[in-house]
Motif scaffolding. Structure first.
Motif, mmCIF file in Angstrom:
data_model
loop_
_atom_site.group_PDB
_atom_site.id
_atom_site.type_symbol
_atom_site.label_atom_id
_atom_site.label_comp_id
_atom_site.label_asym_id
_atom_site.label_seq_id
_atom_site.Cartn_x
_atom_site.Cartn_y
_atom_site.Cartn_z
ATOM 1 N N PRO A 40 38.233 -26.458 -8.746
ATOM 2 C CA PRO A 40 38.678 -27.433 -7.754
ATOM 3 C C PRO A 40 37.533 -28.336 -7.326
ATOM 4 C CG PRO A 40 38.743 -25.193 -6.861
ATOM 5 C CD PRO A 40 38.309 -25.103 -8.281
ATOM 6 N N VAL A 41 37.840 -29.601 -7.182
ATOM 7 C CA VAL A 41 36.839 -30.580 -6.794
ATOM 8 C C VAL A 41 37.219 -31.126 -5.429
ATOM 9 C CG1 VAL A 41 35.764 -32.783 -7.385
ATOM 10 C CG2 VAL A 41 36.419 -31.191 -9.194
ATOM 11 N N ALA A 42 36.286 -31.065 -4.502
ATOM 12 C CA ALA A 42 36.554 -31.588 -3.165
ATOM 13 C C ALA A 42 36.561 -33.111 -3.222
ATOM 14 C CB ALA A 42 35.484 -31.116 -2.188
ATOM 15 N N PRO A 43 37.565 -33.746 -2.592
ATOM 16 C CA PRO A 43 37.593 -35.206 -2.600
ATOM 17 C C PRO A 43 36.415 -35.773 -1.818
ATOM 18 C CG PRO A 43 39.324 -34.325 -1.194
ATOM 19 C CD PRO A 43 38.666 -33.158 -1.869
ATOM 20 N N ALA A 88 49.742 -22.748 -9.642
ATOM 21 C CA ALA A 88 50.707 -23.427 -8.779
ATOM 22 C C ALA A 88 51.772 -24.125 -9.619
ATOM 23 C CB ALA A 88 49.988 -24.451 -7.900
ATOM 24 N N TYR A 89 53.019 -23.951 -9.224
ATOM 25 C CA TYR A 89 54.133 -24.639 -9.852
ATOM 26 C C TYR A 89 54.852 -25.442 -8.763
ATOM 27 C CZ TYR A 89 53.309 -21.630 -13.843
ATOM 28 O OH TYR A 89 52.734 -20.990 -14.905
ATOM 29 N N LEU A 90 54.988 -26.740 -8.968
ATOM 30 C CA LEU A 90 55.589 -27.620 -7.968
ATOM 31 C C LEU A 90 57.102 -27.684 -8.056
ATOM 32 C CD1 LEU A 90 53.003 -30.553 -8.087
ATOM 33 C CD2 LEU A 90 53.021 -28.527 -6.620
ATOM 34 N N ALA A 91 57.694 -27.137 -9.121
ATOM 35 C CA ALA A 91 59.142 -27.156 -9.313
ATOM 36 C C ALA A 91 59.606 -25.765 -9.739
ATOM 37 C CB ALA A 91 59.516 -28.186 -10.383
ATOM 38 N N GLU A 140 50.874 -26.650 -12.400
ATOM 39 C CA GLU A 140 50.144 -25.722 -13.252
ATOM 40 C C GLU A 140 48.639 -25.714 -13.005
ATOM 41 O OE1 GLU A 140 51.282 -25.937 -17.389
ATOM 42 O OE2 GLU A 140 53.395 -25.703 -16.924
ATOM 43 N N ASP A 141 48.189 -26.225 -11.851
ATOM 44 C CA ASP A 141 46.781 -26.095 -11.467
ATOM 45 C C ASP A 141 46.500 -24.642 -11.109
ATOM 46 O OD1 ASP A 141 46.111 -28.739 -11.759
ATOM 47 O OD2 ASP A 141 45.857 -29.146 -9.616
ATOM 48 N N VAL A 142 45.304 -24.165 -11.463
ATOM 49 C CA VAL A 142 44.849 -22.860 -10.999
ATOM 50 C C VAL A 142 44.307 -23.082 -9.592
ATOM 51 C CG1 VAL A 142 43.214 -20.983 -11.356
ATOM 52 C CG2 VAL A 142 44.311 -22.061 -13.322
ATOM 53 N N GLU A 144 42.742 -21.484 -5.857
ATOM 54 C CA GLU A 144 41.914 -20.425 -5.295
ATOM 55 C C GLU A 144 42.435 -20.046 -3.915
ATOM 56 O OE1 GLU A 144 39.363 -18.979 -6.918
ATOM 57 O OE2 GLU A 144 39.704 -20.283 -8.632
ATOM 58 N N PHE A 145 42.055 -18.879 -3.438
ATOM 59 C CA PHE A 145 42.399 -18.457 -2.088
ATOM 60 C C PHE A 145 41.820 -19.448 -1.090
ATOM 61 C CE2 PHE A 145 41.165 -16.342 1.842
ATOM 62 C CZ PHE A 145 42.386 -15.831 2.250
ATOM 63 N N GLY A 146 42.641 -19.921 -0.165
ATOM 64 C CA GLY A 146 42.180 -20.848 0.863
ATOM 65 C C GLY A 146 42.164 -22.314 0.451
ATOM 66 N N GLN A 147 42.477 -22.612 -0.796
ATOM 67 C CA GLN A 147 42.506 -23.998 -1.262
ATOM 68 C C GLN A 147 43.708 -24.733 -0.666
ATOM 69 O OE1 GLN A 147 42.416 -24.439 -5.547
ATOM 70 N NE2 GLN A 147 43.111 -26.549 -5.473
#
Length: 153
Positions: A40-43, A88-91, A140-142, A144-147
């Motif tokens: 994950p990349v922080a904006p 994560a699955y959005l649908a 389908e992003d992996v 993390e806890f707290g993301q």
């Protein structure tokens, strides 16, 4: 194991619904995985310049500030974070529409997305009634806890 056998195994793995496959003999070991991991990349917020404008350009500055305020509205709201590590699955299915989109009205307890962890589908509910202002992950992003997953205003 020769190269044609490896290619055949790769083709069969590619066509299967398996996410990982391992094969081990006394002479060799072979592993395939369809799981992708992107850190994950922080904006990064753009730098803001402070410029004092003369009174003659005040009208254009006001309209620019209004436009900036309209785009910032989507960053507002309570962040719903991931309670676990997973995908994560959005649908609900690939051919179905997303659970929620930016601008959608949601009710407390409504499913926002699903996180798959250890072959278990975990529904992530809305913590309150509101409007979705940001969907912070892609399908389908992996995660993390707290993301951060979704923002609700």
């Amino acid at each position: 194991m020769n190269i044609s056998e490896v290619k055949d195994l790769m083709a069969q793995f590619d066509q299967s619904s398996l996410r990982e496959f391992s094969f081990k003999t006394a002479e060799s070991e072979l592993s395939f995985s369809k799981n992708e991991y992107t850190a994950p990349v922080a904006p990064v917020a753009p730098a803001v310049e402070t410029v004092s404008a003369p009174a003659a350009t005040a009208a254009s500055t006001d309209s620019e500030e209004a436009t900036a305020a309209d785009t910032d509205i989507f960053a507002e709201g309570e962040e719903v974070t991931s309670p676990l590590v997973g995908v994560a699955y959005l649908a609900p299915a690939p051919d179905k529409p997303a659970f929620v989109s930016v601008g959608d009205s949601v009710k407390k307890g409504q499913t926002l997305l699903i996180i798959e962890a250890m072959k278990v589908m975990n529904e992530i509910p809305a913590p309150k009634d509101g409007i979705v202002t940001d969907v912070m992950v892609d399908n389908e992003d992996v995660v993390e806890f707290g993301q951060g997953l979704v923002r609700i205003k």
